[in-house]
Scaffold this motif. Structure first.
Motif, mmCIF file in Angstrom:
data_model
loop_
_atom_site.group_PDB
_atom_site.id
_atom_site.type_symbol
_atom_site.label_atom_id
_atom_site.label_comp_id
_atom_site.label_asym_id
_atom_site.label_seq_id
_atom_site.Cartn_x
_atom_site.Cartn_y
_atom_site.Cartn_z
ATOM 1 N N ASP A 186 41.136 35.452 49.060
ATOM 2 C CA ASP A 186 42.051 35.721 50.177
ATOM 3 C C ASP A 186 41.493 36.780 51.120
ATOM 4 O O ASP A 186 41.864 36.826 52.309
ATOM 5 N N VAL A 187 40.598 37.629 50.597
ATOM 6 C CA VAL A 187 40.001 38.684 51.421
ATOM 7 C C VAL A 187 39.250 38.082 52.603
ATOM 8 O O VAL A 187 39.228 38.654 53.702
ATOM 9 N N HIS A 189 39.958 35.444 54.381
ATOM 10 C CA HIS A 189 40.887 35.112 55.465
ATOM 11 C C HIS A 189 41.508 36.379 56.054
ATOM 12 O O HIS A 189 41.704 36.472 57.268
ATOM 13 N N LEU A 190 41.787 37.349 55.192
ATOM 14 C CA LEU A 190 42.404 38.588 55.659
ATOM 15 C C LEU A 190 41.473 39.379 56.562
ATOM 16 O O LEU A 190 41.909 40.002 57.538
ATOM 17 N N TRP A 191 40.162 39.348 56.264
ATOM 18 C CA TRP A 191 39.216 40.145 57.032
ATOM 19 C C TRP A 191 39.139 39.705 58.492
ATOM 20 O O TRP A 191 38.949 40.529 59.381
ATOM 21 N N VAL A 193 41.585 38.672 60.258
ATOM 22 C CA VAL A 193 42.752 39.286 60.904
ATOM 23 C C VAL A 193 42.496 40.767 61.157
ATOM 24 O O VAL A 193 42.820 41.297 62.226
ATOM 25 N N VAL A 194 41.904 41.422 60.160
ATOM 26 C CA VAL A 194 41.595 42.853 60.302
ATOM 27 C C VAL A 194 40.631 43.083 61.464
ATOM 28 O O VAL A 194 40.808 44.011 62.263
#
Length: 275
Positions: A186-187, A189-191, A193-194
């Motif tokens: 999931d990191v 996909h999250l990165w 966004v970050v």
């Protein structure tokens, strides 16, 4: 053989082994960077020229879009393109290095399962490859500076500490993200966004003076603001970065490197179970 002689011999063997390991890892790094470079521009008509054209084209588009927005800011319009391209290529360096570094261990899974190799080579290689592309982007910066009639000065020598700071920062962040991505997909996909949020929270296309005072103070804790401002200080404003600016950039780089390295080394033995 005396005890002292044995200790001396063991120490010499350890140093020789360490030197051999360094040479092997450096050789692998060079080969991987060369391979990525060839793959990136394979079947491309313009090839390496895209590393120069891409930041130039982005600068043109963003200048057209944001010039009106920046009319109220304390920014002479003739130097705004230089201000913009410096911020853009610096942030792009970090973005590319961390994105590719995050995937490095996962993508290297087939090799890691067959060959015993220092795993840290793969995230570091991705950062070095991004640094090579950044170096080519500096040609675009030179073109824009000539157009804006901004001469070079001896302050250009500060590019050495600048590259050192941001290289260490990106390696640390890349190692950290590469570790997280192995265990938590999931990191990945999250990165993205970050990075999007981080782009707008960093003065790339706007100046600090349009922000409220409390946000200007908070911006000091943004590593990418520190690196971009450092770069602009010696290249655009042709001033020597202050000791405080050097200290801030170095401390942030060392913190990122220490955290990334420790997290990576602590967990690397479990990578093979998750990739």
């Amino acid at each position: 053989m005396s005890k002292q002689t044995k200790v001396s011999t063991d120490g010499a063997k350890a140093v020789a082994t360490w030197n051999t390991g360094i040479k092997r890892d450096w050789s692998i790094l060079r080969e991987l960077v060369s391979k990525d470079f060839k793959l990136k521009y394979r079947r491309s008509v313009l090839g390496v020229a895209w590393s120069v054209l891409n930041p130039l084209l982005m600068m043109v588009v963003m200048s057209v879009v944001f010039t009106h927005f920046m009319r109220g800011a304390n920014m002479p319009p003739e130097i705004y393109p230089v201000y913009l391209i410096i911020g853009n290529i610096t942030f792009s360096l970090m973005s590319a290095a961390t994105n590719d570094g995050m995937w490095s261990i996962i993508n290297a899974a087939p090799l890691l399962k067959k060959v015993k190799i220092n795993r840290i080579v793969f995230p570091v290689q991705k950062v070095l490859f991004s640094l090579v592309n950044f170096g080519l982007s500096l040609i675009a910066v030179a073109f824009v500076m000539v157009w804006a009639r901004i001469p070079l000065s001896w302050n250009i020598l500060f590019i050495v500490p600048f590259l050192t700071y941001i290289l260490l920062f990106c390696i640390g962040l890349g190692l950290f993200l590469a570790t997280l991505a192995v265990f938590f997909r999931d990191v990945i996909h999250l990165w993205s966004v970050v990075l999007t949020a981080w782009t707008y929270l960093t003065p790339i296309f706007y100046t600090m003076d349009i922000l409220p005072e409390y946000l200007q103070h908070l911006m000091r804790f943004n590593p990418m603001y520190q690196y971009i401002d450092y770069f602009r200080t010696f290249l655009l404003y042709q001033q020597a970065p202050s000791l405080r600016a050097n200290a801030a950039c170095l401390v942030m780089a060392l913190i990122a490197l220490a955290v990334g390295y420790l997290v990576f080394r602590k967990n690397e033995h479990k990578f093979i179970l998750y990739i």
